[in-house]
Enzyme design. Sequence first.
Site, PDB file in Angstrom:
ATOM      1  N   THR A   3      -3.776   4.252   7.313  1.00  0.00           N
ATOM      2  CA  THR A   3      -2.555   3.803   6.677  1.00  0.00           C
ATOM      3  C   THR A   3      -1.600   4.949   6.438  1.00  0.00           C
ATOM      4  O   THR A   3      -0.388   4.831   6.644  1.00  0.00           O
ATOM      5  CB  THR A   3      -2.887   3.151   5.319  1.00  0.00           C
ATOM      6  N   CYS A  42      -4.665  -0.505  -7.354  1.00  0.00           N
ATOM      7  CA  CYS A  42      -3.504  -0.745  -6.488  1.00  0.00           C
ATOM      8  C   CYS A  42      -3.286  -2.224  -6.215  1.00  0.00           C
ATOM      9  O   CYS A  42      -2.169  -2.730  -6.338  1.00  0.00           O
ATOM     10  CB  CYS A  42      -3.634   0.039  -5.188  1.00  0.00           C
ATOM     11  N   HIS A  86     -12.841   5.323  -3.482  1.00  0.00           N
ATOM     12  CA  HIS A  86     -11.814   4.487  -2.871  1.00  0.00           C
ATOM     13  C   HIS A  86     -11.986   3.026  -3.297  1.00  0.00           C
ATOM     14  O   HIS A  86     -11.013   2.291  -3.414  1.00  0.00           O
ATOM     15  CB  HIS A  86     -11.872   4.637  -1.352  1.00  0.00           C
ATOM     16  N   CYS A 110      -3.739   7.469  -1.767  1.00  0.00           N
ATOM     17  CA  CYS A 110      -5.014   7.591  -2.476  1.00  0.00           C
ATOM     18  C   CYS A 110      -6.165   7.972  -1.556  1.00  0.00           C
ATOM     19  O   CYS A 110      -7.183   8.479  -2.026  1.00  0.00           O
ATOM     20  CB  CYS A 110      -5.345   6.319  -3.238  1.00  0.00           C
ATOM     21  N   TYR A 144      -9.126   0.392  -5.494  1.00  0.00           N
ATOM     22  CA  TYR A 144      -8.695  -0.981  -5.261  1.00  0.00           C
ATOM     23  C   TYR A 144      -8.605  -1.794  -6.552  1.00  0.00           C
ATOM     24  O   TYR A 144      -7.927  -2.803  -6.599  1.00  0.00           O
ATOM     25  CB  TYR A 144      -9.635  -1.661  -4.270  1.00  0.00           C
ATOM     26  N   GLU A 172      -6.454  -5.485   4.029  1.00  0.00           N
ATOM     27  CA  GLU A 172      -6.876  -4.211   3.419  1.00  0.00           C
ATOM     28  C   GLU A 172      -7.850  -4.438   2.265  1.00  0.00           C
ATOM     29  O   GLU A 172      -8.783  -3.672   2.069  1.00  0.00           O
ATOM     30  CB  GLU A 172      -5.658  -3.473   2.870  1.00  0.00           C
ATOM     31  N   GLU A 217      -0.571   0.578   9.610  1.00  0.00           N
ATOM     32  CA  GLU A 217      -1.850   1.130  10.054  1.00  0.00           C
ATOM     33  C   GLU A 217      -1.620   1.928  11.326  1.00  0.00           C
ATOM     34  O   GLU A 217      -0.852   1.501  12.195  1.00  0.00           O
ATOM     35  CB  GLU A 217      -2.890   0.027  10.318  1.00  0.00           C
ATOM     36  N   CYS A 226       0.849  -1.187   0.000  1.00  0.00           N
ATOM     37  CA  CYS A 226       0.000   0.000   0.000  1.00  0.00           C
ATOM     38  C   CYS A 226       0.886   1.239   0.000  1.00  0.00           C
ATOM     39  O   CYS A 226       1.809   1.351   0.794  1.00  0.00           O
ATOM     40  CB  CYS A 226      -0.892  -0.030   1.237  1.00  0.00           C
TER      41      CYS A 226
END
Lengths: 481, 481, 481, 481
Positions: A190, A298, A291, A103, A295, A446, A256, A99
């Site tokens: 994160t 990423c 968001h 974003c 995904y 995640e 995190e 990660c």
Amino acid sequence: MTLKTPEEYFESIKRKVNLYMFGEKVEEFWKHPIILPSINAVKKIYELAHVEEYKDLMTVKSHLTGETINRFTHIHQSTDDLIKKVQMQRLLGQKTACCFQRCVGFDGANAQYSVTYDMDKKYNTNYHERFKNYWVEVQKQDLMVDGAMTDPKGDRGKRPNQQSDPDLFLHKVDENDDGIVVRGAKIHQTGFLNSHRAIIMPTMAMRPGEEEYAVSFGVDITEKGITMVYGRQSCDTRKMEPDKMDIGNFKYGGQEIFVVFDDVFIPNDNIFMNGEIEFSGNLVNRFAGFHRQSYGGCKVGVGDVFIGAAALIAQYNGADKASHIKDKIVEMIHLNETLFSCGIACSSLGFQRDAGNYEMDMLLANVCKQNVTRFPYEIGRLGEDIAGGLICTLPSEADLNSNEIGPLLKKYLRTCDDINVEDRYKLLRFIENLTMGVSSPSYKTESMHGAGSPQAQRIMIGRQGNLEEKIKLVKSILDIE
Amino acid sequence: MTLKTPEEYFESIKRKVNLYMFGEKVEEFWKHPIILPSINAVKKIYELAHVEEYKDLMTVKSHLTGETINRFTHIHQSTDDLIKKVQMQRLLGQKTACCFQRCVGFDGANAQYSVTYDMDKKYNTNYHERFKNYWVEVQKQDLMVDGAMTDPKGDRGKRPNQQSDPDLFLHKVDENDDGIVVRGAKIHQTGFLNSHRAIIMPTMAMRPGEEEYAVSFGVDITEKGITMVYGRQSCDTRKMEPDKMDIGNFKYGGQEIFVVFDDVFIPNDNIFMNGEIEFSGNLVNRFAGFHRQSYGGCKVGVGDVFIGAAALIAQYNGADKASHIKDKIVEMIHLNETLFSCGIACSSLGFQRDAGNYEMDMLLANVCKQNVTRFPYEIGRLGEDIAGGLICTLPSEADLNSNEIGPLLKKYLRTCDDINVEDRYKLLRFIENLTMGVSSPSYKTESMHGAGSPQAQRIMIGRQGNLEEKIKLVKSILDIE
Amino acid sequence: MTLKTPEEYFESIKRKVNLYMFGEKVEEFWKHPIILPSINAVKKIYELAHVEEYKDLMTVKSHLTGETINRFTHIHQSTDDLIKKVQMQRLLGQKTACCFQRCVGFDGANAQYSVTYDMDKKYNTNYHERFKNYWVEVQKQDLMVDGAMTDPKGDRGKRPNQQSDPDLFLHKVDENDDGIVVRGAKIHQTGFLNSHRAIIMPTMAMRPGEEEYAVSFGVDITEKGITMVYGRQSCDTRKMEPDKMDIGNFKYGGQEIFVVFDDVFIPNDNIFMNGEIEFSGNLVNRFAGFHRQSYGGCKVGVGDVFIGAAALIAQYNGADKASHIKDKIVEMIHLNETLFSCGIACSSLGFQRDAGNYEMDMLLANVCKQNVTRFPYEIGRLGEDIAGGLICTLPSEADLNSNEIGPLLKKYLRTCDDINVEDRYKLLRFIENLTMGVSSPSYKTESMHGAGSPQAQRIMIGRQGNLEEKIKLVKSILDIE
Amino acid sequence: MTLKTPEEYFESIKRKVNLYMFGEKVEEFWKHPIILPSINAVKKIYELAHVEEYKDLMTVKSHLTGETINRFTHIHQSTDDLIKKVQMQRLLGQKTACCFQRCVGFDGANAQYSVTYDMDKKYNTNYHERFKNYWVEVQKQDLMVDGAMTDPKGDRGKRPNQQSDPDLFLHKVDENDDGIVVRGAKIHQTGFLNSHRAIIMPTMAMRPGEEEYAVSFGVDITEKGITMVYGRQSCDTRKMEPDKMDIGNFKYGGQEIFVVFDDVFIPNDNIFMNGEIEFSGNLVNRFAGFHRQSYGGCKVGVGDVFIGAAALIAQYNGADKASHIKDKIVEMIHLNETLFSCGIACSSLGFQRDAGNYEMDMLLANVCKQNVTRFPYEIGRLGEDIAGGLICTLPSEADLNSNEIGPLLKKYLRTCDDINVEDRYKLLRFIENLTMGVSSPSYKTESMHGAGSPQAQRIMIGRQGNLEEKIKLVKSILDIE
């Protein structure tokens, strides 16, 4: 110049923050070996923006300033922008295999942009102008911005104002002419620590009587009253050991943070919502939509690296010609590209908001994320299958390098003649890293819970699925009614 | 005017064809109750092109003639064209709940367009011009064109020229200055009968020594030497019964035709490939790619109707509030929209060929179709779950309407007070229609084998997956080599 | 002699019944081509009981009479009996490739046996004695007995006594010293028509106020007031056509009957429950348990034949050496044997009831059936994959045999040199038969809804899963509490 | 007395072994915090054998000595023994939530027992007597015995004698009148270190020319020439930290050992195979069969604890009433019990070998293990879904206990009023432990690769599936041939 170099970024985050780890205050977090890989991942974003090959993806002209900016600070102006966002995220996943954290604020800003506009239209407030000013500064300084949504939520069966402790949802506890004071916590952050700023949003749609919980604002990471506690993740302390190969991915990693807001003051200029409960749901859904789209980029990039690792270990083992191995790799690619397809599709079918910015298709973004809660697990399972049991039997790097025991290990870890045992060692550790090691939270947990847990997407899919229209279709064919 | 009305289309196909069914020659096939629903499905295409609401999807300006044409005869000029193709197919699936047959020739033409161009470039042939002339006529007359690829293939373990009967793959058996003579068969021809013309293509990449099998050409359905035999499908004769409800979908339906070419003469003007073996694979792959993209639209549309049927039967049963029912419907939508996402994504990431036309992304088109070989089965299974066992116990419509037995049945088929028993009856039959009745070949077997069986897609995914690049990614992160 | 021959069985069912099909009364149903295959399936049970090789599975010594009886009339006396039941059912599935209908009454009797015992113990009734007398007669005459449970149920959101028509659940409408009068319907009755008798049971656990719905009894199929309507299923009329190959399985088949009870009188001796609501749930659950166990045998047998068909068609196509084909067949076997494992396991872990008889493990029987609602669909999907698209393009048998068109078809349906085209034709039709033809309701819809729909099993799994015990396990390891 | 107490066991393993970890020799391994949990898991076996409640499962009368022995040293004498084996393994999985290591030698012994008998019958050797003598000693002393099969295997594309280093498969390098000398390595040895002895077996079926690789023997763990290197697994060093909660399962755990045999001498009495290549495959398959059966018990027990943890965390979060949560838990139970069903079924259908001992059904044992390579991953995924993202954000125990930061964390980790934050903390760490922490290799990677990787089972399923018989079934129904 609006594009920071990675070095400039790195210098810019060297400031006092209120961070704890293992029960102790962390000073100069940018030197901490557990944290450094996550900073490296962010640096990669700044680095690639300067690489000719990637400029089309990584940079864009701001519609606010006309300047060339890092795309991570852009407000999407077309479906092409939405598509490039997903491609850029895949690229960064490919380069970091974890990660890269930037974003969330990016997605938050794009949601904020249209919601503030809609609020102003209804209430004659000036949130949109405030937000634009705030964001122009972000673009101008190429700032890293976190987005923060998830509250601890206490008893899931109760509303915010029914909790025995009202702070279990972040809320406004005081207000004066200059601003508001907030208390509560945002978890699963994160990117908070490595950011300059954060945009705080409510965790869900609020109802009448819950106005104090419907607050959104920008805040500096170093603001008085903010406390961060570093989340402990699988194999974290391997990063503190002298050897590096055991980490698996010894360059990049996620993290995190548990963030507590203990009576933090927010000046008016940074407040983007203050009690407008009927817009809280919009903000949550639009942010979540953007968001969930992310995904589809990423995690696909991370999947690319993982598939590469599986293919390479099969070669190292001399097993790459076996038909079942080839078929498993095809399946991994198939699942990974299905995720990408969802990311691209919800971008391609995006639409323009009244505020002028572009938003992804809400239904397909939720479909995208729902698949992300499933396929990386199956890709991981297939990778473990291909890698073999050695990912759990491999002795430590110290053993491999020991004078006493190393030669024996190297003798028995050999496979094909042209294979370097150390490369094979690295690769096995890398597969461990993503399936049960340092980056498994990045690739799996995640994927499950980021941007909302699976059930959150199912609720949206149910709502957006337009069942009434589908019923009309069948009635029309069957001449019903 | 280039846009035929549905009535004009219907009139235009009333001509002598050489068709057999149930061992007998069929005269005036357009009156045959088994065939009519499939003609209705095609007519829907012509109909919607005249409906204002759908004009943007259904029609487009030809780049060849400048005229407004039905999109099904268009050569894609942009990624937007590719996206609209998929949306149009979803629309038609929604309106017919079956296969509407016109995309095969459409996809064949788009493949032919660039392959003929590439051949000419290499060999100084004039296939591209020929094909354009041929296709201009198609656009001008708004003709229905079939695409024909699949040969019987005989022993799958042998090449075309190793078969004991050389005709098991369609091939050129003679040639003179005016044209060629071909012999063989093309099976699984959904749209052949209802078409004016067909484009015939080789069934796979041919190798040196197999030049006679590398032929592609246009041909009229009524051409001398062509024999059609109508494939028998589940519940076909219900369409010949006096009652209509038992059919399930009593308006629209698909079909499959077994087509034999017994020394058919093809004049030079209609020949688009004649022995250029190294382009046969390109033609197969590009056609298959376009056609795999198609499935991300048409079967999604059928899925929409089926999901509507499942939701409605749940209401009729008084079960729509049950959480497990709602969850299953969400899952059906999720799977269906995942297919759509793949259809959209491979369109959105399309690219321009040298010939000027646009082609979908090959990897994602194969990923799309691979998912289509899985999800409709699961959507169907969930629908059967929701519908209940009655789809197999329901007596015939004749029973329902019988004076003796009908009232008793109606008494016991009642559910909620405001539900019409006959509507419930129709709906149950419709679900049977798609899961094991007349249209199950359309929704399931075609999803499996149309545009190539699952393994064909897996081979392409393996080839297009760019494993070398993925291996480089992991090597770069791990400093290997 | 207690073991009827198949011929004796056949003779014994030739009597007047009140049956309707296609809106008309059916006389001499045993001659009807649609019904005959289902009678053949039952005859197979009687036949195999006389075959030496199968005697250990098919016959057993009655604990009631000491005579050798057909196992289908046995009350299980050990876990070995339970295991042999499942093995016998697999055998019959293998021999018929469809539903053979005799297990429902068999399972009903085994449930009835212990529930009547438990009722008597509590209420000093004499149901158990009555039932034993009734069942001794069944064993002595080797009768075929159906079990009937499913009511139409009307509005699923309402209880029996809340329906606008009280008859939507079968209930007692009158009672006198000699017996009771019942009204209602039982649907999804596979074996009713071909049986001599039926055991009727309530459709679910009844509550106070619903006593009239808590009735269970034995009844003759020919009893006054009973009306049967034959359910219409996929491709049923193919069985009425002159050619037989198009049927697929031209010997055996299932069926579903819609049975109406219009004021049927039941004498006291045949009543096994009459208002004891608190035992209605037990009867439902025990019957369902036994019947869910059954599915771990019968559908596995059908699966065996289907897998054989898939393997053989792959040989016929010359594709059996392809690694992906071999892998798919392994997967089909794996799924099929997983079902069998569940059937065996719930038998092996069976236990003895107070009444002395043995019952399967309830949790595992539900797990068994839950898998049966999934795997036959996937096995079917894989079989369609292997078979190829021809299952939907194959012309009719009349075409194949036609002088005009037959030779052409046979030419193009050839594959490997030693393959008989007619055998290949039969095999393709057989695969169609099970996936979307005559027996698809047997293999798929019955697997879904027979012995209760998926959600019914999930409710039982939730109840039987002993979550409290599992929570204790983790608490113990973590020293919680 | 033949049943050691856990304390006696613990004392008995306190002897010098040649073990390395982190590059250094480990002295007194029984005190090492990384190793202790794995010793605790073994101790649990010894402990439960003395607990009245479990005696029926944990102990049995030896057919060799007539003494009561721990079942882990038993040679199965009935299918009931086989069933109890699986139930015992489930019990131990429930008590430890990890691998308890003693079944490998147990399974090896049961395979050895019949294979030595068969060898003797063919060759007049006396392996069976030798093995019985060896094993009587094991039973008498209640010894912990490891089974060792997997060789490093080098290049997977090559046979043992084609490897550039012949030692990549363990082999005989010398032989004299007293015994043999072996060299090579056995990897993935979970139980080697904590055992008294080990049975070494060839890694696969050997062929002519590979006689030196076809060796099997018993050996003491402390034998000269043996070197062990401790495999490094996820989060191992958390066990060395001062706090214990972060470990997740702070009592029990598994491990993997890399064992090298550097010219180890094996006296004749301990040799159970010496060059009989045609029996090497039997030994591998029977051992693998027994061990694949085992997985239908042990991982089910771990699953029980994990499901308990998921159910409890849902309660702690106040989410246990949500229908989607309840449904996910039902699914977890369903999958877990499907595994158990497979374990029970292959036991229940076991058969007697000529040697007199009982062996599980080979096909179903492979089906069992194949499911084990899938379902624990899905159970794990569902558990992560229910647990929420906190399993990756949770700060360390040191943070929780810190005076500075602890109170703040405890405030924000509260959920329902009656929930103890520390209990919730433990539970989240336990879920992390099994999904990506210390025991993830036990629950997932071992499920994948233990007793052979998935493809090994598929090969056996293909061989055991009896395809010819299935083809006969369909031919018989269709009158083919």
